[in-house]
Scaffold this motif. Structure first.
Motif, PDB file in Angstrom:
ATOM      1  N   LEU A 107       0.828  -1.206   0.000  1.00 45.70           N
ATOM      2  CA  LEU A 107       0.000   0.000   0.000  1.00 45.70           C
ATOM      3  C   LEU A 107       0.866   1.261   0.000  1.00 45.70           C
ATOM      4  CD1 LEU A 107      -2.880  -0.977   2.463  1.00 45.70           C
ATOM      5  CD2 LEU A 107      -2.960  -0.810  -0.041  1.00 45.70           C
ATOM      6  N   PHE A 108       2.043   1.177   0.620  1.00 44.08           N
ATOM      7  CA  PHE A 108       2.964   2.314   0.576  1.00 44.08           C
ATOM      8  C   PHE A 108       3.429   2.556  -0.858  1.00 44.08           C
ATOM      9  CE2 PHE A 108       7.135   4.322   0.859  1.00 44.08           C
ATOM     10  CZ  PHE A 108       6.871   5.375   1.720  1.00 44.08           C
ATOM     11  N   TRP A 109       3.732   1.483  -1.573  1.00 48.42           N
ATOM     12  CA  TRP A 109       4.110   1.625  -2.984  1.00 48.42           C
ATOM     13  C   TRP A 109       2.950   2.219  -3.787  1.00 48.42           C
ATOM     14  CZ3 TRP A 109       6.211  -4.070  -3.344  1.00 48.42           C
ATOM     15  CH2 TRP A 109       7.495  -4.114  -2.789  1.00 48.42           C
ATOM     16  N   LEU A 110       1.721   1.751  -3.493  1.00 46.79           N
ATOM     17  CA  LEU A 110       0.550   2.272  -4.193  1.00 46.79           C
ATOM     18  C   LEU A 110       0.394   3.764  -3.917  1.00 46.79           C
ATOM     19  CD1 LEU A 110      -2.027   1.908  -5.861  1.00 46.79           C
ATOM     20  CD2 LEU A 110      -3.212   1.259  -3.743  1.00 46.79           C
ATOM     21  N   GLY A 111       0.546   4.169  -2.657  1.00 41.84           N
ATOM     22  CA  GLY A 111       0.456   5.591  -2.325  1.00 41.84           C
ATOM     23  C   GLY A 111       1.523   6.406  -3.029  1.00 41.84           C
ATOM     24  N   SER A 112       2.735   5.854  -3.123  1.00 42.72           N
ATOM     25  CA  SER A 112       3.821   6.543  -3.825  1.00 42.72           C
ATOM     26  C   SER A 112       3.485   6.721  -5.296  1.00 42.72           C
ATOM     27  CB  SER A 112       5.125   5.748  -3.676  1.00 42.72           C
ATOM     28  OG  SER A 112       5.516   5.643  -2.324  1.00 42.72           O
ATOM     29  N   ALA A 113       2.882   5.689  -5.894  1.00 43.82           N
ATOM     30  CA  ALA A 113       2.504   5.773  -7.300  1.00 43.82           C
ATOM     31  C   ALA A 113       1.403   6.810  -7.517  1.00 43.82           C
ATOM     32  CB  ALA A 113       2.042   4.404  -7.801  1.00 43.82           C
ATOM     33  N   ILE A 114       0.411   6.825  -6.621  1.00 39.11           N
ATOM     34  CA  ILE A 114      -0.680   7.795  -6.742  1.00 39.11           C
ATOM     35  C   ILE A 114      -0.150   9.218  -6.609  1.00 39.11           C
ATOM     36  CG2 ILE A 114      -2.790   8.650  -5.645  1.00 39.11           C
ATOM     37  CD1 ILE A 114      -3.383   5.727  -4.858  1.00 39.11           C
ATOM     38  N   ALA A 115       0.690   9.440  -5.599  1.00 39.37           N
ATOM     39  CA  ALA A 115       1.265  10.774  -5.413  1.00 39.37           C
ATOM     40  C   ALA A 115       2.117  11.172  -6.607  1.00 39.37           C
ATOM     41  CB  ALA A 115       2.094  10.813  -4.129  1.00 39.37           C
ATOM     42  N   GLY A 116       2.870  10.226  -7.149  1.00 45.02           N
ATOM     43  CA  GLY A 116       3.749  10.527  -8.271  1.00 45.02           C
ATOM     44  C   GLY A 116       2.999  10.897  -9.535  1.00 45.02           C
ATOM     45  N   ILE A 117       2.017  10.103  -9.889  1.00 48.91           N
ATOM     46  CA  ILE A 117       1.337  10.320 -11.167  1.00 48.91           C
ATOM     47  C   ILE A 117       0.485  11.588 -11.158  1.00 48.91           C
ATOM     48  CG2 ILE A 117      -0.748   8.961 -10.670  1.00 48.91           C
ATOM     49  CD1 ILE A 117      -0.498   7.876 -13.566  1.00 48.91           C
ATOM     50  N   PHE A 118      -0.087  11.932  -9.991  1.00 49.19           N
ATOM     51  CA  PHE A 118      -0.971  13.097  -9.946  1.00 49.19           C
ATOM     52  C   PHE A 118      -0.255  14.385  -9.539  1.00 49.19           C
ATOM     53  CE2 PHE A 118      -4.112   9.596  -9.256  1.00 49.19           C
ATOM     54  CZ  PHE A 118      -4.784   9.762 -10.459  1.00 49.19           C
ATOM     55  N   SER A 119       1.007  14.296  -9.133  1.00 55.23           N
ATOM     56  CA  SER A 119       1.750  15.507  -8.772  1.00 55.23           C
ATOM     57  C   SER A 119       2.198  16.301  -9.997  1.00 55.23           C
ATOM     58  CB  SER A 119       2.971  15.148  -7.916  1.00 55.23           C
ATOM     59  OG  SER A 119       3.883  14.344  -8.635  1.00 55.23           O
ATOM     60  N   VAL A 120       1.836  15.845 -11.191  1.00 57.37           N
ATOM     61  CA  VAL A 120       2.202  16.569 -12.416  1.00 57.37           C
ATOM     62  C   VAL A 120       1.363  17.831 -12.594  1.00 57.37           C
ATOM     63  CG1 VAL A 120       3.032  14.507 -13.617  1.00 57.37           C
ATOM     64  CG2 VAL A 120       0.615  15.158 -13.799  1.00 57.37           C
ATOM     65  N   ALA A 121       0.556  18.180 -11.592  1.00 64.64           N
ATOM     66  CA  ALA A 121      -0.219  19.426 -11.672  1.00 64.64           C
ATOM     67  C   ALA A 121       0.692  20.622 -11.942  1.00 64.64           C
ATOM     68  CB  ALA A 121      -0.998  19.641 -10.379  1.00 64.64           C
ATOM     69  N   ALA A 122       1.926  20.552 -11.455  1.00 60.37           N
ATOM     70  CA  ALA A 122       2.872  21.656 -11.684  1.00 60.37           C
ATOM     71  C   ALA A 122       3.086  21.899 -13.172  1.00 60.37           C
ATOM     72  CB  ALA A 122       4.215  21.350 -11.009  1.00 60.37           C
ATOM     73  N   GLN A 123       3.093  20.834 -13.953  1.00 62.96           N
ATOM     74  CA  GLN A 123       3.351  20.967 -15.384  1.00 62.96           C
ATOM     75  C   GLN A 123       2.105  21.375 -16.166  1.00 62.96           C
ATOM     76  OE1 GLN A 123       6.352  21.134 -16.147  1.00 62.96           O
ATOM     77  NE2 GLN A 123       7.032  20.389 -14.146  1.00 62.96           N
ATOM     78  N   VAL A 124       0.970  21.471 -15.494  1.00 60.55           N
ATOM     79  CA  VAL A 124      -0.211  22.101 -16.087  1.00 60.55           C
ATOM     80  C   VAL A 124      -0.222  23.583 -15.741  1.00 60.55           C
ATOM     81  CG1 VAL A 124      -2.733  22.040 -16.279  1.00 60.55           C
ATOM     82  CG2 VAL A 124      -1.465  19.911 -15.905  1.00 60.55           C
ATOM     83  N   LEU A 125       0.289  23.902 -14.548  1.00 57.16           N
ATOM     84  CA  LEU A 125       0.347  25.301 -14.116  1.00 57.16           C
ATOM     85  C   LEU A 125       1.302  26.127 -14.979  1.00 57.16           C
ATOM     86  CD1 LEU A 125       0.402  24.799 -10.254  1.00 57.16           C
ATOM     87  CD2 LEU A 125      -1.211  26.278 -11.475  1.00 57.16           C
ATOM     88  N   VAL A 126       2.431  25.555 -15.355  1.00 51.07           N
ATOM     89  CA  VAL A 126       3.445  26.331 -16.079  1.00 51.07           C
ATOM     90  C   VAL A 126       2.931  26.843 -17.427  1.00 51.07           C
ATOM     91  CG1 VAL A 126       5.743  26.271 -17.120  1.00 51.07           C
ATOM     92  CG2 VAL A 126       5.370  25.243 -14.881  1.00 51.07           C
ATOM     93  N   PRO A 127       2.374  25.986 -18.290  1.00 48.48           N
ATOM     94  CA  PRO A 127       1.831  26.548 -19.538  1.00 48.48           C
ATOM     95  C   PRO A 127       0.620  27.454 -19.317  1.00 48.48           C
ATOM     96  CG  PRO A 127       1.380  24.196 -19.399  1.00 48.48           C
ATOM     97  CD  PRO A 127       2.326  24.513 -18.287  1.00 48.48           C
ATOM     98  N   LEU A 128      -0.141  27.194 -18.238  1.00 49.04           N
ATOM     99  CA  LEU A 128      -1.300  28.045 -17.954  1.00 49.04           C
ATOM    100  C   LEU A 128      -0.869  29.481 -17.689  1.00 49.04           C
ATOM    101  CD1 LEU A 128      -4.261  28.612 -17.266  1.00 49.04           C
ATOM    102  CD2 LEU A 128      -3.792  27.761 -14.952  1.00 49.04           C
TER     103      LEU A 128
END
Length: 416
Positions: free
Chosen positions: A108-129
């Motif tokens: 479950l720790f690995w799963l949480g790491s994967a969830i945090a990793g894949i959805f933390s790309v919000a920063a790369q939506v903010l930059v072009p915005l």
């Protein structure tokens, strides 16, 4: 027949200084949350009653998940309401961090790491915005401000996580990061403009078709964009090689500093890495130089700096001060290269900025992943000397990509 204007219209919304600061903080949190596990692996292994190797898998899982998010989620910024997308991504990333904090099971720790990793790309939506929220001549400065936040997040995450874990336990690092992520997401939900704010008074038929594009066609367009934009390819290569060169250093610094004659402990290594935070301060001025038309010279100077830093690094086996100075200068070079690269790619594809950024950032982090892996291999083969040769070689590849890009830019200018 009505001709299209050659200039970019003024943005329908303007980003205030407060909003830019909030977006920069969001970028730092999103980027930094993928690095907080690195100094905590020993404590995580003890807490979850697993080996350190099993705990270390979370680092790889986070990075691979982040790369997946860059490729498959960031392009949605050209398709969906960016405000809703950013807030949703940050909330899901926070959920992954909280799962890591409360679980006592490594899977479950690995799963949480994967969830945090894949959805933390919000920063790369903010930059072009943000480039849509300022006048064209201020885009470089705005990107520079956000990248300052992102780079500070990356550079400081390890040190802050190590210090906080030592005082309140490793779970506290994940809880605090998740709480901050949710708080900033809530603030962005209230302050970011909606998609309607960017809508033109009257859409052309082509624009209406584009706005109804399916996710599948959006993903296919990534291939077309990469194939038809040679400078996107050259800048992606330059970013990958340059960040790969820095990743070589990051992946081996503990190996070098932890042995004689340095014999630093984890806390000392973490504190030394704070030197790199200062390199993030170049992001804003570099963005301003790009706005003034100085990007080509800044890119070349940054690539040269990346090259000349590595030879003195051979002496870091005997001097921690030389290592610290090299870390700082490499950080400055990589930050400047990155800002210049994004300044260029956002001009290449004004109607596909999220997709162009997705391509670039995917290459950027794949370069870092390769540099990290090759750095460890180089250390095993030939120690610090082999590491320096590898870092210098990757810096040379970045220089070659820079020179190639300059030729492409000159050719484009002549064609005009």
């Amino acid at each position: 027949m009505t001709s299209s204007p050659t200039h970019t219209p003024a943005p329908p919304v303007q980003a205030s200084g407060t909003l830019l600061l909030l977006m920069a903080i969001a970028c730092g949190l999103c980027a930094g949350c993928n690095y907080i596990n690195q100094p905590l692996l020993h404590s995580i292994a003890i807490g979850l009653n697993v080996s350190e190797a099993q705990a270390a898998y979370s680092v790889t899982i986070s990075q691979l998940a982040y790369a997946g998010g860059l490729l498959f989620l960031v392009p949605l910024g050209d398709l969906l309401d960016r405000r809703k997308l950013i807030v949703t991504l940050m909330a899901l990333a926070a959920a992954g961090l909280l799962l890591c904090a409360i679980t006592d099971n490594i899977a479950l720790f690995w799963l949480g790491s994967a969830i945090a990793g894949i959805f933390s790309v919000a920063a790369q939506v903010l930059v072009p915005l943000v480039t849509l929220m300022v006048a064209p001549q201020q885009a470089g400065r705005a990107v520079g401000i956000l990248m300052t936040g992102l780079l500070i997040g990356i550079q400081s995450a390890r040190s802050i996580a190590g210090i906080l874990s030592g005082t309140a336990g490793w779970q506290s690092v994940y809880v605090l990061t998740a709480v901050l992520m949710l708080a900033v997401a809530a603030a962005l939900a209230k302050t970011l403009p909606s998609k309607a704010a960017f809508a033109a008074p009257a859409k052309s038929k082509a624009a209406q078709v584009s706005s109804q594009a399916s996710y599948a066609s959006t993903m296919r367009s990534l291939v077309d964009l990469f194939a038809h934009q040679p400078r996107l390819r050259s800048r992606t290569l330059m970013g990958a090689f340059s960040f790969g060169s820095l990743a070589v250093l990051f992946s081996t610094m503990a190996l070098l500093l932890g042995k004689a004659p340095h014999q630093f402990n984890d806390m000392q290594i973490g504190l030394l890495s704070l030197v790199g935070v200062a390199s993030a301060l170049v992001a804003k001025p570099v963005g301003q130089w790009a706005d003034r038309g100085l990007e080509p010279n800044t890119s070349l100077a940054s690539a040269i700096l990346l090259l000349v830093v590595w030879p003195p690094m051979w002496l870091a086996t005997h001097s921690a001060s030389i290592f610290a100075m090299g870390l700082l200068l490499l950080g400055v070079a990589i930050a400047a290269v990155h800002i210049c690269n994004q300044s260029v790619i956002f001009q290449l594809a004004s109607q596909a900025r999220s997709r162009a950024n997705a391509i670039y950032m995917t290459g950027y982090f794949l370069g870092a992943s390769a540099g990290s892996a090759l750095g460890v291999v180089a250390w095993d083969i030939g120690g610090w000397s082999a590491v320096c040769w590898l870092g210098l070689g990757l810096a040379g590849c970045a220089m070659a990509a820079c020179l190639h890009d300059r030729r492409l830019a000159q050719r484009t200018h002549l064609d005009l």
